[in-house]
Design an enzyme around this catalytic site. Sequence first.
Site, short mmCIF file in Angstrom:
data_model
loop_
_atom_site.label_atom_id
_atom_site.label_comp_id
_atom_site.label_asym_id
_atom_site.label_seq_id
_atom_site.Cartn_x
_atom_site.Cartn_y
_atom_site.Cartn_z
CG PHE A 113 -1.58 1.26 1.59
CD1 PHE A 113 -2.11 2.10 0.62
CD2 PHE A 113 -1.66 1.63 2.92
CE1 PHE A 113 -2.71 3.31 0.98
CE2 PHE A 113 -2.25 2.83 3.29
CZ PHE A 113 -2.77 3.66 2.31
CG ASN A 156 6.84 -11.45 1.42
OD1 ASN A 156 5.99 -10.57 1.27
ND2 ASN A 156 7.07 -12.01 2.60
N GLY A 160 1.41 -7.26 -0.84
CA GLY A 160 1.55 -6.44 -2.05
C GLY A 160 0.59 -6.90 -3.14
CB SER A 182 3.67 1.56 13.91
OG SER A 182 2.36 1.66 14.41
CE1 TYR A 194 2.71 -3.45 11.97
CE2 TYR A 194 2.03 -1.99 13.74
CZ TYR A 194 2.44 -2.19 12.44
OH TYR A 194 2.59 -1.10 11.60
CE LYS A 199 6.08 -1.71 11.48
NZ LYS A 199 6.76 -1.55 10.17
N GLY A 234 -4.92 -7.02 21.34
CA GLY A 234 -3.77 -6.21 20.94
C GLY A 234 -4.14 -4.88 20.29
#
Length: 328
Positions: free
Chosen positions: A18, A39, A43, A127, A152, A156, A282
């Site tokens: 994106f 990969n 995408g 993020s 996640y 990061k 989360g």
Amino acid sequence: KRQDRDMQRILVTGGAGFIGSHLVESLLSEGHFVTILDNMSSGNEIWMKSYIEHPRLKVIFGDIMDIFMVESAMKNQDEVWHLAGNANIPLGYLDTQVDLNSAVQGTKNILETMRKLGVTTIVFASSGAVYGNLSKDKVKESSAPLYPLSLYAAGKLAAEAFISAYCHLFGLRGYIFRFGNVVGERMPRGVIRDFIEKLRENPSELTILGDGTQEKSYFLVEECIEGMKYVKSHVVLESQSEIFNLGNSLTTNVIQIAEIIADILNIENFRYQCTKREAWPGDQPVVKLDVSKVKQLGWHTKYNSYESVEIAACLLYTSPSPRDMRRS
């Protein structure tokens, strides 16, 4: 030999995703040579359609977990824009290995290859999720301690730490950007896309995960890229990394987003109900970023959070969903 000293050879990991696909378009338009390493886990080749045959573009379908693939892609590059990684936050709850692989080991592979090949500059897409519950109030880049709420976010934060250490030890330069919620055309998931698809299927009522008060800083993907480029051109780093919050100073809540989309879809007597629980394990209900650091450098978004949601919703309403693209 290059004719223009400003022309760069840039490796974009996650360049088919994106944000990455928008970045690649922008870099090519400026005259740079671009190599994509992706990969294709999130995408889409359709997003690359307008420039896939560009003479200054090279596309490598490969994974940053494969260090040999990373080395092949990075040869003769001037810098790395590292956007690859797991973009599906709830997935980390179901597969606890995915963020360790893509964010931590993948980033370490990028940095180790940079050290080996003498590439010194990395731009990293982090993020606002790294702030955890601290972001209930506006958080600065120096806010601490950081206790991530998701794997996640943990991935990061760990990637940021590796970038900092490699910069200090091996003379690299790292631009780390902690994003608000990036929205716009090609956005494959998220609350805006989700609400559009739900209301198209059943315009009479919308179920909102959580209590509806979740609020975050939303900004357009084009402004995200513009902001990164502006900071990079105005901040000179020497053997160090630096963190920058990037987003809007204001926020938009989930009920406001639902109302915006109902209006775009011309739904009268719009009704919604909230589940009165967390959206998913989360989830970070509130993200408020202090973006004064980039403002002091001379850059800020043109559109506020509410306007960004409106623009993104209009674009997504008229564009095919990922499900439709898979069918075509």
